[in-house]
Design a protein around this motif. Structure first.
Motif, PDB file in Angstrom:
ATOM      1  N   THR A 124       0.833  -1.202   0.000  1.00 14.37           N
ATOM      2  CA  THR A 124       0.000   0.000   0.000  1.00 14.37           C
ATOM      3  C   THR A 124       0.868   1.252   0.000  1.00 14.37           C
ATOM      4  O   THR A 124       1.804   1.383   0.807  1.00 14.37           O
ATOM      5  CB  THR A 124      -0.915   0.020   1.239  1.00 14.37           C
ATOM      6  N   SER A 125       0.527   2.189  -0.894  1.00 18.83           N
ATOM      7  CA  SER A 125       1.274   3.447  -0.934  1.00 18.83           C
ATOM      8  C   SER A 125       0.399   4.654  -0.611  1.00 18.83           C
ATOM      9  O   SER A 125       0.923   5.726  -0.327  1.00 18.83           O
ATOM     10  CB  SER A 125       1.922   3.661  -2.305  1.00 18.83           C
ATOM     11  N   ALA A 126      -0.929   4.494  -0.654  1.00 20.40           N
ATOM     12  CA  ALA A 126      -1.789   5.664  -0.469  1.00 20.40           C
ATOM     13  C   ALA A 126      -3.209   5.267  -0.121  1.00 20.40           C
ATOM     14  O   ALA A 126      -3.650   4.122  -0.343  1.00 20.40           O
ATOM     15  CB  ALA A 126      -1.800   6.529  -1.730  1.00 20.40           C
ATOM     16  N   ILE A 127      -3.919   6.247   0.386  1.00 18.09           N
ATOM     17  CA  ILE A 127      -5.372   6.190   0.570  1.00 18.09           C
ATOM     18  C   ILE A 127      -5.975   7.239  -0.358  1.00 18.09           C
ATOM     19  O   ILE A 127      -5.541   8.395  -0.344  1.00 18.09           O
ATOM     20  CB  ILE A 127      -5.764   6.506   2.025  1.00 18.09           C
ATOM     21  N   VAL A 128      -6.938   6.839  -1.176  1.00 15.54           N
ATOM     22  CA  VAL A 128      -7.692   7.796  -1.990  1.00 15.54           C
ATOM     23  C   VAL A 128      -9.126   7.759  -1.482  1.00 15.54           C
ATOM     24  O   VAL A 128      -9.860   6.790  -1.711  1.00 15.54           O
ATOM     25  CB  VAL A 128      -7.629   7.465  -3.492  1.00 15.54           C
ATOM     26  N   ALA A 129      -9.513   8.784  -0.748  1.00 11.90           N
ATOM     27  CA  ALA A 129     -10.836   8.865  -0.134  1.00 11.90           C
ATOM     28  C   ALA A 129     -11.684   9.894  -0.862  1.00 11.90           C
ATOM     29  O   ALA A 129     -11.161  10.792  -1.539  1.00 11.90           O
ATOM     30  CB  ALA A 129     -10.700   9.235   1.341  1.00 11.90           C
ATOM     31  N   CYS A 137     -15.183  13.203   4.985  1.00 12.07           N
ATOM     32  CA  CYS A 137     -14.676  11.963   5.565  1.00 12.07           C
ATOM     33  C   CYS A 137     -14.224  12.227   6.995  1.00 12.07           C
ATOM     34  O   CYS A 137     -14.123  13.380   7.434  1.00 12.07           O
ATOM     35  CB  CYS A 137     -13.478  11.460   4.763  1.00 12.07           C
ATOM     36  N   ASN A 138     -13.922  11.151   7.704  1.00 15.14           N
ATOM     37  CA  ASN A 138     -13.298  11.302   9.024  1.00 15.14           C
ATOM     38  C   ASN A 138     -11.824  11.638   8.797  1.00 15.14           C
ATOM     39  O   ASN A 138     -10.944  10.767   8.804  1.00 15.14           O
ATOM     40  CB  ASN A 138     -13.443  10.014   9.837  1.00 15.14           C
ATOM     41  N   VAL A 139     -11.567  12.917   8.541  1.00  9.89           N
ATOM     42  CA  VAL A 139     -10.229  13.342   8.127  1.00  9.89           C
ATOM     43  C   VAL A 139      -9.196  13.146   9.222  1.00  9.89           C
ATOM     44  O   VAL A 139      -8.017  12.894   8.937  1.00  9.89           O
ATOM     45  CB  VAL A 139     -10.244  14.813   7.649  1.00  9.89           C
ATOM     46  N   ASP A 140      -9.611  13.255  10.470  1.00 10.55           N
ATOM     47  CA  ASP A 140      -8.653  13.080  11.566  1.00 10.55           C
ATOM     48  C   ASP A 140      -8.184  11.624  11.642  1.00 10.55           C
ATOM     49  O   ASP A 140      -6.986  11.354  11.786  1.00 10.55           O
ATOM     50  CB  ASP A 140      -9.281  13.509  12.893  1.00 10.55           C
ATOM     51  N   ALA A 141      -9.118  10.696  11.544  1.00  7.77           N
ATOM     52  CA  ALA A 141      -8.752   9.283  11.610  1.00  7.77           C
ATOM     53  C   ALA A 141      -7.908   8.887  10.405  1.00  7.77           C
ATOM     54  O   ALA A 141      -6.917   8.148  10.549  1.00  7.77           O
ATOM     55  CB  ALA A 141     -10.012   8.418  11.689  1.00  7.77           C
ATOM     56  N   LEU A 142      -8.270   9.363   9.224  1.00  7.39           N
ATOM     57  CA  LEU A 142      -7.511   9.009   8.024  1.00  7.39           C
ATOM     58  C   LEU A 142      -6.103   9.599   8.065  1.00  7.39           C
ATOM     59  O   LEU A 142      -5.141   8.953   7.638  1.00  7.39           O
ATOM     60  CB  LEU A 142      -8.256   9.468   6.779  1.00  7.39           C
ATOM     61  N   ARG A 143      -5.972  10.817   8.581  1.00  7.18           N
ATOM     62  CA  ARG A 143      -4.635  11.405   8.710  1.00  7.18           C
ATOM     63  C   ARG A 143      -3.777  10.569   9.651  1.00  7.18           C
ATOM     64  O   ARG A 143      -2.604  10.294   9.364  1.00  7.18           O
ATOM     65  CB  ARG A 143      -4.720  12.844   9.221  1.00  7.18           C
ATOM     66  N   ALA A 144      -4.352  10.143  10.772  1.00 10.22           N
ATOM     67  CA  ALA A 144      -3.592   9.350  11.733  1.00 10.22           C
ATOM     68  C   ALA A 144      -3.155   8.025  11.112  1.00 10.22           C
ATOM     69  O   ALA A 144      -2.012   7.570  11.325  1.00 10.22           O
ATOM     70  CB  ALA A 144      -4.433   9.099  12.987  1.00 10.22           C
ATOM     71  N   ILE A 145      -4.027   7.396  10.345  1.00  9.96           N
ATOM     72  CA  ILE A 145      -3.682   6.131   9.692  1.00  9.96           C
ATOM     73  C   ILE A 145      -2.559   6.354   8.681  1.00  9.96           C
ATOM     74  O   ILE A 145      -1.585   5.589   8.630  1.00  9.96           O
ATOM     75  CB  ILE A 145      -4.926   5.525   9.012  1.00  9.96           C
ATOM     76  N   ALA A 146      -2.699   7.393   7.865  1.00  7.39           N
ATOM     77  CA  ALA A 146      -1.678   7.678   6.850  1.00  7.39           C
ATOM     78  C   ALA A 146      -0.324   7.937   7.498  1.00  7.39           C
ATOM     79  O   ALA A 146       0.715   7.438   7.024  1.00  7.39           O
ATOM     80  CB  ALA A 146      -2.107   8.871   6.000  1.00  7.39           C
ATOM     81  N   GLU A 147      -0.309   8.701   8.578  1.00  5.73           N
ATOM     82  CA  GLU A 147       0.959   8.999   9.252  1.00  5.73           C
ATOM     83  C   GLU A 147       1.552   7.747   9.897  1.00  5.73           C
ATOM     84  O   GLU A 147       2.772   7.524   9.852  1.00  5.73           O
ATOM     85  CB  GLU A 147       0.735  10.093  10.301  1.00  5.73           C
ATOM     86  N   HIS A 149       1.321   4.699   8.969  1.00  7.11           N
ATOM     87  CA  HIS A 149       1.815   3.717   7.997  1.00  7.11           C
ATOM     88  C   HIS A 149       2.663   4.344   6.889  1.00  7.11           C
ATOM     89  O   HIS A 149       3.064   3.644   5.962  1.00  7.11           O
ATOM     90  CB  HIS A 149       0.630   2.975   7.379  1.00  7.11           C
ATOM     91  N   GLY A 150       2.927   5.653   6.988  1.00  6.64           N
ATOM     92  CA  GLY A 150       3.763   6.307   5.991  1.00  6.64           C
ATOM     93  C   GLY A 150       3.130   6.345   4.615  1.00  6.64           C
ATOM     94  O   GLY A 150       3.824   6.160   3.595  1.00  6.64           O
ATOM     95  N   LEU A 151       1.841   6.607   4.544  1.00  3.46           N
ATOM     96  CA  LEU A 151       1.103   6.609   3.284  1.00  3.46           C
ATOM     97  C   LEU A 151       0.775   8.022   2.833  1.00  3.46           C
ATOM     98  O   LEU A 151       0.624   8.932   3.656  1.00  3.46           O
ATOM     99  CB  LEU A 151      -0.215   5.836   3.438  1.00  3.46           C
ATOM    100  N   LYS A 152       0.631   8.208   1.539  1.00  2.00           N
ATOM    101  CA  LYS A 152       0.074   9.444   1.008  1.00  2.00           C
ATOM    102  C   LYS A 152      -1.447   9.407   1.182  1.00  2.00           C
ATOM    103  O   LYS A 152      -2.074   8.347   1.132  1.00  2.00           O
ATOM    104  CB  LYS A 152       0.416   9.608  -0.468  1.00  2.00           C
TER     105      LYS A 152
END
Length: 370
Positions: A124-129, A137-147, A149-152
């Motif tokens: 996995t390299s990114a989340i496209v929401a 979206c739940n931007v706070d939760a998605l930001r925490a997940i991305a950070e 796991h080192g994802l865009k």
């Protein structure tokens, strides 16, 4: 009583007389594209209006998403939603990336952060929401997940022009967000789009990619495409920006009348407006449940018989399309909420200029389906 067609939307436009002087400027200058004066003015105006430092105009929303994905330098797999317009997943696939579908949340039909995290692998390299219908979206939760796991993190915010969450522009989130200015959107330039980057480096990459990768007359360091916005679309956008507040207020009134009339109908559930959000009222989605006298598809056909053209946004699911249905993540058992929502969703007509009489036709047709 008029029985003319009522479409799901109708483009908002400025008075033609306001556009004509701008066309005369173009005719006099003969500058029609390629970062001309209207392009520069519109990009600067959007930077202020959207409260975003790094704005890049492009020719449409699909190319905006492709440019964001390219600028993010993604590889392998991208976790995304099956519940969106086809451009979302096509942009992923056209970048030679593998979409991995995860389920959505029942209350807002946006991607489920818990499902996102469960789907992440070493590929996995990114989340496209997607901010579906402009609801965040739940931007706070998605930001925490991305950070974590080192994802865009890329947001397809095609529906979300002018939306604010807790007093802040929704476009302030993610590494990139994109907007569509297609004729059907709450803010349109006939065709057009924007990429909002979180950094100056991200904007520079998009600016290069939208112009063939050209850096100068003799230097082309990147492989880009042609996604520049024309001077006509930019000039129209400047006029539309002045009218946006008026257009949004007109849509708010339509939204309010629908909610007052339809909320009490058994089996009809308007999608709730989120707390703390200043919406743009770009769509009016309802879920047609089992308690309603007829199915969603039967209601869709009944409205059509009354010359009312609602739309099943989003049906079918992207995961059911022939180019994606064989993916392991596309199995309907993996996507129960999205699968059910796609069977129930119906977007009713909403636009600036929808008369109360025509809206009442829609309401009566839903209240007493034939």
């Amino acid at each position: 009583m008029s029985n003319g067609p009522i479409y799901v939307t109708r483009p908002s436009l400025p008075p033609l007389a306001e556009l004509l002087p701008l066309l005369e400027e173009m005719w006099d200058s003969r500058v029609l594209t390629n970062n001309g004066p209207f392009h520069q003015k519109f990009e600067a105006a959007l930077t202020a209006f959207l409260e975003a430092e790094h704005v890049s105009l492009v020719s449409n929303g699909m190319l905006a998403l492709e440019a964001a994905i390219d600028a993010a330098q993604l590889t392998g797999e991208v976790v995304t939603t099956p519940y969106s317009f086809v451009a979302t997943t096509h942009a992923v696939r056209r970048a030679n990336l593998q979409p991995v579908f995860v389920d959505i949340r029942p209350h807002d039909l946006n991607i489920d952060p818990d499902a996102v995290e469960a789907a992440i692998t070493e590929k996995t390299s990114a989340i496209v929401a997607v901010h579906c219908y402009g609801n965040p979206c739940n931007v706070d939760a998605l930001r925490a997940i991305a950070e974590r796991h080192g994802l865009k993190l890329i947001y397809d915010a095609a529906h979300a022009f002018g939306v604010r969450r807790n007093g802040q522009s929704l476009l302030a989130h993610g590494d990139f967000s994109i907007l569509s200015f297609h004729a059907t959107k709450v803010f349109n330039t006939f065709e057009g789009g924007v990429v909002i980057a979180a950094s100056q480096a991200g904007k520079a990459a998009v600016d290069s990619l939208r112009n063939f990768g050209i850096a100068s007359e003799t230097s082309i360091p990147n492989t880009g495409g042609n996604a520049k916005m024309s001077e006509f679309n930019a000039a129209l956008g400047l006029l539309q920006l002045d009218r946006f507040a008026e257009a949004r207020e007109a849509r708010r009134q339509v939204d309010t009348r629908y909610r007052e009339a339809l909320t009490s109908i058994e089996g009809i559930e308007p999608l709730a407006l989120p707390d703390g959000v200043e919406p743009n009222f770009s769509y009016f989605p309802v879920l047609v449940g089992e308690d309603y006298p007829i199915s969603r598809d039967a209601l869709y056909e009944a409205l059509k018989a009354e010359n009312i053209f609602a739309r099943r946004y989003f049906y079918p699911l992207l995961s059911s399309l022939p180019m994606y249905r064989d993916l392991a993540s596309a199995d309907p058992a993996n996507l129960p909420v999205a699968t059910e929502a796609a069977k129930q969703i119906l977007c009713l007509p909403i636009y600036e200029g929808l008369s109360e009489a025509d809206q009442d036709r829609v309401i009566r047709a839903v209240q007493r389906p034939s």
